[in-house]
Design an enzyme around this catalytic site. Sequence first.
Site, short mmCIF file in Angstrom:
data_model
loop_
_atom_site.label_atom_id
_atom_site.label_comp_id
_atom_site.label_asym_id
_atom_site.label_seq_id
_atom_site.Cartn_x
_atom_site.Cartn_y
_atom_site.Cartn_z
N LYS A 42 0.84 -1.20 0.00
CA LYS A 42 0.00 0.00 0.00
C LYS A 42 0.87 1.25 0.00
O LYS A 42 2.07 1.19 0.33
CB LYS A 42 -0.92 -0.02 1.22
CG LYS A 42 -0.20 -0.03 2.56
CD LYS A 42 -1.14 -0.34 3.72
CE LYS A 42 -0.40 -0.34 5.05
NZ LYS A 42 -1.26 -0.82 6.15
N TYR A 263 16.84 30.04 7.99
CA TYR A 263 15.68 30.83 8.36
C TYR A 263 15.58 31.00 9.87
O TYR A 263 15.76 30.04 10.63
CB TYR A 263 14.40 30.13 7.90
CG TYR A 263 14.11 30.25 6.42
CD1 TYR A 263 13.95 31.49 5.82
CD2 TYR A 263 13.98 29.11 5.64
CE1 TYR A 263 13.67 31.60 4.46
CE2 TYR A 263 13.68 29.20 4.28
CZ TYR A 263 13.53 30.46 3.70
OH TYR A 263 13.25 30.54 2.37
C1 LIG Z 1 -0.52 -1.77 6.90
C2 LIG Z 1 -1.12 -3.05 7.36
C3 LIG Z 1 -0.33 -4.20 7.48
C4 LIG Z 1 1.17 -4.16 7.36
O1 LIG Z 1 1.69 -3.71 8.59
P1 LIG Z 1 3.27 -3.60 8.89
O2 LIG Z 1 3.33 -3.19 10.30
O3 LIG Z 1 3.77 -2.56 7.94
O4 LIG Z 1 3.86 -4.93 8.61
C5 LIG Z 1 -0.96 -5.38 7.78
N1 LIG Z 1 -2.30 -5.44 7.98
C6 LIG Z 1 -3.08 -4.35 7.90
C7 LIG Z 1 -4.54 -4.47 8.15
C8 LIG Z 1 -2.52 -3.11 7.60
O5 LIG Z 1 -3.29 -2.03 7.55
#
Ligand SMILES: *Cc1c(COP(=O)(O)O)cnc(C)c1O
Length: 370
Positions: A42, A263
């Site tokens: 994702k 800055y």
């Molecule tokens: C993002 C996500 C994962 C992966 O989690 P990590 O901690 O990055 O391994 C797994 N299951 C769900 C439901 C998620 O939203």
Amino acid sequence: MASTPVEALPPSRLIVDLDAVAANWRQLDALAAPGRAAAVVKANAYGLGAVPVVRRLLREGVRHLFVARLEEALALRAEVPPEVMIGVLNGLCPGEETMAAEAGLVPVLNDLGAIERWGAVASAREARLPAILHLDSGMNRLGLDCREFERLAQDPRRLTAIDLRFVMTHFVSADCADDPRNAEQVALFHARRALLPSSPTSIANSSGIFLGSFAASDLARPGAALYGLNPTPGRPNPMRPVVTVEARILQLRDIEAGETVGYNATWRAERASRIATIAVGYADGYQRVLSNRGVGWLAGRRVRIVGRVSMDLVTLDVTDVPEAAPGAVVQLMGPEIPPDEVAAAAGTNGYEILTALGAARHRRVYVGAA
Ligand SMILES: *Cc1c(COP(=O)(O)O)cnc(C)c1O
């Protein structure tokens, strides 16, 4: 004849080691045995680039991918053979079902309404459609809560048009190995799913894979650990580093004791100092909160960020590094400065540090690409 074009070294590079991603997946897949490990890709594979990451992982034998949204899944569909599952963690917004079904995607069903809508599309197509059922076990974010679960358990015919690939849940605190919630969530999950038609299970994220056998399931869902983040905070990182961000020195200047940098003059030199300005800023995913906190790596030494991080530039104190020169390369994140360390300095987690790279301007370089 034209001479061989010389490719200029870009101002900054994001180097992604796909061999390391592959090795990390193999390690996680072995730890998940006798179950398998999926790959969570994702948010553009946590900012690193979903297409090259997925191509490499398919070569390793990954058979299950997860994204968050329908659009991410559709973008990957053409890259991925039909037998490889693409799960959509956030589920579908009402109206997206037909498109998802036509693309052969596997939505996560997070409530009774989603079950009903997916079942209706299946009935209309006179086919059983694949899906993953999410039972919430304490996160209170997505998934069927206990009331919805009871209604489903009393009437499991709601699932008849659905080919239930997995029943899943998600940990609240898998990164805290001694949190009693971990075992409690797994127990609650198994008690509930035993009341439903039997189907494979999916429980652990990256950190969950390291919790021990109680968190085992048919399909683990690692993301962060694939990309080199430490799934076992407080213990040595078992994963291979994946990401390097480096930038070139644009300019060097010598300043007197008492002069300020950047800055709002937030840093004042206590001695005569040499300042290097490099081509990275918060528009490149290098957060402004790292002003006067972040570090770089130059010619084998750590150098401190001094003054404010600006949109396109960062300034470093390189007084003690004789090798500092215009064009020299400074590592801001990588094997010497792990993303988890950058995250700690920024007061956030490695996930946010990596995903911030997703929209950044760095030249992307993939090592070990297919
Ligand atoms: C993002 C996500 C994962 C992966 O989690 P990590 O901690 O990055 O391994 C797994 N299951 C769900 C439901 C998620 O939203």
